[in-house]
Design an enzyme around this catalytic site. Structure first.
Site, PDB file in Angstrom:
ATOM      1  CE1 TYR A 163     -30.755 -57.753 -26.207  1.00 28.13           C
ATOM      2  CE2 TYR A 163     -30.894 -55.626 -26.903  1.00 28.13           C
ATOM      3  CZ  TYR A 163     -30.274 -56.442 -26.094  1.00 28.13           C
ATOM      4  OH  TYR A 163     -28.968 -56.558 -25.363  1.00 28.13           O
ATOM      5  CE  LYS A 167     -31.004 -56.878 -22.463  1.00 20.63           C
ATOM      6  NZ  LYS A 167     -30.339 -57.656 -21.331  1.00 20.63           N
TER       7      LYS A 167
END
Length: 258
Positions: A163, A167
């Site tokens: 994740y 990002k």
């Protein structure tokens, strides 16, 4: 007796990915309230239809488009629909994204890594690519793209390599496209969100793993504040751009994280 001619401004067209729930739903509904015509996109038709029904707006102001943003052909088909229905797109909110299980990198399956990259990064790339093609060709030219980054675009949580990597990469996508979009009146920016209260963040109230090994409950904020920020960014003239902005629950441990 003179009469006053009322000129109705042309509809502004927005596409929100991941619009069936959470942040995407809140932002799509807020854009409708602000007068936009909104395309609700997501993988599940039932959640999209339910979100639109909740808005109570006329059918010509909102419609559902079931789309898997990881599928290049599906994304191209979505933009073809937008082109045929509206002839243009004024705003793309790249919101679709997934979390991965909080595990150490040596325990993370490759399939989980690829799923995060495909949805969080490649999905945004595919939608942005199609948006550029449409926004460059439409008349008047240009438009705005807002990417949903994250607090994790700055600082990771423990055991969140997939994740966090996607990002951080989203920030690079934002900067690169903001630069490349200048010549075509395309403004690209990013909103980094921390602890908005949605179904996806209920675990935060119960307790989240911290960098020091403890587990603590974290403050959350009303998702409406995120939606208001997105509407503000979207309302700016294309001569102005919010390149990056961060909105977070005041009491969350981000500033002192690590």
């Amino acid at each position: 007796m003179s009469s006053t001619l009322t000129i109705t401004p042309p509809a502004r067209i927005a596409l929100v990915t991941g619009a069936g729930s959470g942040i995407g739903k809140a932002c799509a509904l807020a854009l409708l309230q602000a007068g936009w015509t909104v395309v609700f996109s997501g993988r599940r038709a039932d959640t999209l239809v339910s979100a639109i029904a909740e808005s109570g707006v006329a059918a010509d102001r909102a419609w559902a488009a079931t789309t898997d943003v990881t599928d290049a052909d599906a994304v191209a088909g979505l933009f073809d629909q937008i082109r045929q229905r509206h002839g243009r797109l004024d705003l793309l909110f790249n919101n679709a994204g997934i979390f991965t299980a909080g595990v150490p990198i040596d325990e993370l399956p490759v399939d989980a890594w690829r799923s995060a990259v495909d949805t969080n990064l490649t999905g945004a790339f595919l939608c942005t690519r199609e948006a550029f093609r449409l926004m460059k060709a439409q008349d008047p030219r240009g438009g705005r793209i807002i990417n949903n980054g994250s607090i994790s675009a700055h600082t990771p949580r423990p055991n969140s390599v997939a994740y966090t990597a996607t990002k951080h990469a989203m920030s690079g996508l934002t900067k690169s496209c903001a630069l490349d979009g200048r010549a075509f009146d395309i403004a690209v920016g990013q909103i980094d969100i921390g602890n908005a209260a949605t179904d996806m963040t209920t675990a935060m109230a119960r307790g989240m793993a911290q960098a020091d090994g403890s587990v603590r409950s974290e403050a959350r904020m009303d998702v409406r504040h995120v939606a208001d920020t997105v509407v503000h960014m979207a309302s700016l003239p294309l001569s102005a751009n919010v390149l990056f902005t961060t909105i977070l629950a005041t009491g969350m441990p981000f500033v002192g994280r690590g």
